[in-house]
Each structure stands twice: as C-alpha cells, then as structure tokens.
Design a protein around this motif. Structure first.
Motif, PDB file in Angstrom:
ATOM      1  N   ILE A 183       0.857  -1.190   0.000  1.00  0.00           N
ATOM      2  CA  ILE A 183       0.000   0.000   0.000  1.00  0.00           C
ATOM      3  C   ILE A 183       0.892   1.238   0.000  1.00  0.00           C
ATOM      4  N   ALA A 184       0.724   2.074  -1.026  1.00  0.00           N
ATOM      5  CA  ALA A 184       1.498   3.314  -1.122  1.00  0.00           C
ATOM      6  C   ALA A 184       0.646   4.466  -0.595  1.00  0.00           C
ATOM      7  N   ILE A 185       1.205   5.247   0.291  1.00  0.00           N
ATOM      8  CA  ILE A 185       0.512   6.452   0.770  1.00  0.00           C
ATOM      9  C   ILE A 185       1.365   7.642   0.335  1.00  0.00           C
ATOM     10  N   ILE A 186       0.761   8.503  -0.482  1.00  0.00           N
ATOM     11  CA  ILE A 186       1.538   9.569  -1.115  1.00  0.00           C
ATOM     12  C   ILE A 186       1.047  10.930  -0.637  1.00  0.00           C
ATOM     13  N   GLY A 187       1.957  11.770  -0.190  1.00  0.00           N
ATOM     14  CA  GLY A 187       1.562  13.155   0.075  1.00  0.00           C
ATOM     15  C   GLY A 187       2.042  13.671   1.406  1.00  0.00           C
ATOM     16  N   ASP A 188       1.164  14.450   2.041  1.00  0.00           N
ATOM     17  CA  ASP A 188       1.513  15.158   3.267  1.00  0.00           C
ATOM     18  C   ASP A 188       1.335  14.230   4.463  1.00  0.00           C
ATOM     19  N   ILE A 189       2.335  13.376   4.655  1.00  0.00           N
ATOM     20  CA  ILE A 189       2.259  12.386   5.739  1.00  0.00           C
ATOM     21  C   ILE A 189       2.394  13.104   7.090  1.00  0.00           C
ATOM     22  N   ALA A 190       3.256  14.113   7.127  1.00  0.00           N
ATOM     23  CA  ALA A 190       3.603  14.752   8.400  1.00  0.00           C
ATOM     24  C   ALA A 190       2.405  15.381   9.103  1.00  0.00           C
ATOM     25  N   HIS A 191       1.457  15.910   8.333  1.00  0.00           N
ATOM     26  CA  HIS A 191       0.355  16.626   8.969  1.00  0.00           C
ATOM     27  C   HIS A 191      -0.952  15.851   8.905  1.00  0.00           C
ATOM     28  N   VAL A 195       3.414  -1.006   4.051  1.00  0.00           N
ATOM     29  CA  VAL A 195       3.050   0.373   3.715  1.00  0.00           C
ATOM     30  C   VAL A 195       4.299   1.142   3.310  1.00  0.00           C
ATOM     31  N   CYS A 196       4.241   1.794   2.134  1.00  0.00           N
ATOM     32  CA  CYS A 196       5.344   2.645   1.683  1.00  0.00           C
ATOM     33  C   CYS A 196       4.807   4.058   1.586  1.00  0.00           C
ATOM     34  N   VAL A 197       5.516   5.000   2.177  1.00  0.00           N
ATOM     35  CA  VAL A 197       5.081   6.393   2.083  1.00  0.00           C
ATOM     36  C   VAL A 197       6.042   7.159   1.190  1.00  0.00           C
ATOM     37  N   ALA A 198       5.497   8.139   0.468  1.00  0.00           N
ATOM     38  CA  ALA A 198       6.350   8.989  -0.363  1.00  0.00           C
ATOM     39  C   ALA A 198       5.768  10.388  -0.403  1.00  0.00           C
ATOM     40  N   GLY A 199       6.649  11.342  -0.559  1.00  0.00           N
ATOM     41  CA  GLY A 199       6.206  12.734  -0.638  1.00  0.00           C
ATOM     42  C   GLY A 199       7.445  13.604  -0.530  1.00  0.00           C
ATOM     43  N   PRO A 200       7.272  14.921  -0.628  1.00  0.00           N
ATOM     44  CA  PRO A 200       8.413  15.819  -0.442  1.00  0.00           C
ATOM     45  C   PRO A 200       9.037  15.568   0.937  1.00  0.00           C
ATOM     46  N   ALA A 201      10.361  15.692   1.040  1.00  0.00           N
ATOM     47  CA  ALA A 201      11.059  15.367   2.294  1.00  0.00           C
ATOM     48  C   ALA A 201      10.471  16.129   3.478  1.00  0.00           C
ATOM     49  N   THR A 202       9.988  17.341   3.228  1.00  0.00           N
ATOM     50  CA  THR A 202       9.426  18.142   4.330  1.00  0.00           C
ATOM     51  C   THR A 202       8.096  17.574   4.822  1.00  0.00           C
ATOM     52  N   PHE A 203       7.529  16.632   4.089  1.00  0.00           N
ATOM     53  CA  PHE A 203       6.248  16.019   4.473  1.00  0.00           C
ATOM     54  C   PHE A 203       6.420  14.632   5.083  1.00  0.00           C
ATOM     55  N   ILE A 204       7.677  14.188   5.246  1.00  0.00           N
ATOM     56  CA  ILE A 204       7.879  12.830   5.766  1.00  0.00           C
ATOM     57  C   ILE A 204       8.499  12.936   7.159  1.00  0.00           C
ATOM     58  N   PRO A 205       7.726  12.684   8.193  1.00  0.00           N
ATOM     59  CA  PRO A 205       8.282  12.814   9.543  1.00  0.00           C
ATOM     60  C   PRO A 205       9.255  11.677   9.838  1.00  0.00           C
ATOM     61  N   ALA A 206      10.267  11.971  10.657  1.00  0.00           N
ATOM     62  CA  ALA A 206      11.291  10.968  10.974  1.00  0.00           C
ATOM     63  C   ALA A 206      10.665   9.745  11.639  1.00  0.00           C
ATOM     64  N   ALA A 207       9.583   9.966  12.406  1.00  0.00           N
ATOM     65  CA  ALA A 207       9.035   8.863  13.210  1.00  0.00           C
ATOM     66  C   ALA A 207       8.145   7.912  12.410  1.00  0.00           C
ATOM     67  N   VAL A 208       7.962   8.170  11.114  1.00  0.00           N
ATOM     68  CA  VAL A 208       6.960   7.384  10.377  1.00  0.00           C
ATOM     69  C   VAL A 208       7.330   5.903  10.323  1.00  0.00           C
ATOM     70  N   GLU A 209       8.625   5.612  10.344  1.00  0.00           N
ATOM     71  CA  GLU A 209       9.028   4.203  10.277  1.00  0.00           C
ATOM     72  C   GLU A 209       8.677   3.467  11.559  1.00  0.00           C
ATOM     73  N   ARG A 210       8.603   4.220  12.668  1.00  0.00           N
ATOM     74  CA  ARG A 210       8.211   3.578  13.931  1.00  0.00           C
ATOM     75  C   ARG A 210       6.761   3.122  13.891  1.00  0.00           C
TER      76      ARG A 210
END
Ligand code: NCD
Length: 321
Positions: A165-173, A191-206
C-alpha cells in the motif's frame, strides 16, 4: 473473519487505531458490513439506538465526516445535535473542558469530537461520562477513516496481509496517514510512504511504514495507492514551493499509476485538490474507489456508535438490524 466466539468489543471510547487489536478491527468491519445493507433500504432506519443522544462537537471544518456520523446516528434512530466551533461558545473563549461539561449537563450518550489539538478526545473522556469518538484530532489520529479505508480495501482484496500500500503526500500533517499506517500494518500490509522530504516525519518508520524517496518507488507494484491532501491549515510556513510543482513531482497521474498492479485501488480520504494530489482522470477512473470509501464511512460509523454503546439492542425488543 478469524474473530473467536468468546470475543467481546470492550472499548467505550474510540481514540485511535492504536488501541484496537486485529480482532477489534475485524469485528468493527464485520459489524459495519451487517449495517451497510440498511443504507440500501427504502426506509433507511432501524431502532437500534433509539433514545440515545449523540452530540457531534466539531471544532474544525468537516463535510464528509460530520455528515457521515450524523447520517449514521439517524439511521440508528439516535437523536443527534451538531455543535460547530464557529457557532459555539469556544469563539467566546470557553475552554474545551467547560464546553464539554456544559454539553454533559444535557446527558449525551456519545460525543463525536473533531479538534485541531492532538489528544483533545482523551482530555474530554477524563472529564465527562459520555463515550467519546475521535473524528480527527490535529495531526494525531482519525480512526473511523482508518477503519473505512480497511473496509474498502477488504471489499476488493481477500486480506491486507501481503499487500503493498502506497501512501503519497503530506504524511507529516495527516491524521489519516497515521491511522491508516497503524491499521494497515496491524493487518499485515506493507506500507510505503512517499512525498516531499518536508512532508515525511522521521518517526513514520516507527509506525510501521517504509519511506520511499521517489513516488515511483512507492507506486511500483502497489495494490493500493492512497493520495493525501496537503494540509495547508497545519503548516505555519509553506513546506512546498507551489502546488504546481507538487503535482509535477508527486501527483498521482495515469502515467505513474501504470507502474502499480493492474487491479490497483486508488483511494483518497477527501477533500481532493483535483489536479494536485490526483489527476482528474485518475480520481474518476476505473481504479478509483473514493466514493466507496464515503459509502463505507456511514456503515463504519454506525458500527462504532453501536459498539461503544455496548452493542445493546433497544429495550422494545426490535433493536436488531
Ligand atoms: C481528512 C481529515 O479531516 O483529516 N478528511 C476527512 O475526514 N475525510 C483528510 C483531509 O482533511 O485532508
């Protein structure tokens, strides 16, 4: 569905996907499926929650979620009241707890709350007796969306285990991203997330997701592609140069979707910025299940309202579905 017969749903409040076990998730979805048929009847009402009072307390804008909870409550014959922040005393400076205590004095059974602060539903639950359902708290969780997304995927795929499952976009908010990542991972999806680096929080892998640097890597071989809206209201400064640039590098369009599995499902929690996170032909295309998500939302919310009330039938003996 793998739920044992001695299973009981024990949650009086729904704060997030975090608190739900895999059997809980399967049980909510099985219950939602049994309620879904009510919305297809010519008389779309059952007496299951007759005499119960449900307050929709929304401190943030909402169309889909508020309407969906309201329709769900009405289809179960509950009395519903909507309190929107712009018309409530919150604009006059009343605190959340004071507002809630005043609502509490009117004896509601359930308060469905949306608030820009993470943790607002838990705060309410500490101060008042009603069951609380989180309809979105800041960038924290949006559990009913997570559940309706799982239900929609399970309508098309046998199980989530093994799906990409790919989740694309503003993950951080995005509280949808958090609830989806937790829920999808609990059921065994990758689950794979992608988006601009500013939208990917460091904790998402946790939370259980893998970060893909290019949107193409996330979509490659995906069974589901979920696009998320850019949450401008949660950013103090713009984190991307322009929407046009976002659409060019991260927008889900037909060309990018060709890399997914042929039976890919395209999803979006809404509201969509057409031409930004999804091109219109993809949003309206054969792979899109966006309106199914909305339809399942009513059934999932009926199930949650029913289950937090202990799954009781009404006292007149006609409470079943
Ligand atoms: C989402 C939300 O409010 O978090 N919308 C919704 O509930 N359908 C996503 C969004 O606002 O982008």
């Amino acid at each position: 569905m793998g739920v044992k017969s001695d299973y009981r749903f024990r949650h009086r409040h729904i704060f997030g996907m975090e608190q739900l076990s895999e059997p809980d998730i399967q049980h909510v979805i099985a219950t939602a499926r049994s309620f879904r048929e009510i919305s297809a009847r010519s008389i779309k009402k059952v007496p299951t929650l007759r005499g119960k009072t449900i307050v929709n307390l929304f401190f943030e804008p909402s169309t889909r979620t508020r309407t969906s909870f309201e329709i769900a409550a009405k289809r179960m014959s509950a009395d519903t009241f909507n309190i929107a922040a712009s018309t409530s005393s919150a604009t006059k400076g009343e605190t959340l707890v004071d507002t809630a205590r005043n609502i509490e004095a009117m004896s509601p059974d359930i308060i469905v709350v949306r608030h820009s602060c993470s943790g607002a539903p838990q705060l309410l639950a500490r101060h008042i007796a009603a069951s609380i359902i989180n309809a979105g708290d800041g960038a924290h969780e949006h559990p009913s969306q997570g559940l309706l997304d799982i239900m929609t995927i399970l309508d098309h795929k046998k199980e989530l285990a093994g799906l990409k499952i790919a989740i694309i976009g503003d993950i951080a908010h995005s509280r949808v991203a958090v609830s989806d990542i937790i829920g999808f991972s609990k059921l065994g999806a990758k689950v794979c997330v992608a988006g601009p680096a500013t939208f990917i929080p460091a904790a998402v892998e946790r939370l259980g997701a893998r970060v893909c640097h290019a949107v193409e890597d996330a979509i490659d071989g995906a069974d589901v592609v979920m696009a998320l809206r850019i949450q401008k209201e949660r950013q103090n400064d713009p984190l991307i140069p322009s929407l046009r640039e976002y659409a060019t590098y991260f927008g889900v369009n037909r060309r990018r979707l060709e890399q997914a599995k042929p039976d890919v499902l395209v999803m979006h929690p809404g509201p969509i910025n057409r031409g930004v996170e999804l091109s219109p032909d993809v949003a309206d295309g054969a792979s899109s299940v966006i309106l199914e998500q909305v339809r399942n939302g009513v059934a999932v919310r009926m199930a949650l309202l029913y289950l937090v009330m202990g799954g009781e039938k009404s006292d007149d003996g006609q409470g079943g579905v």
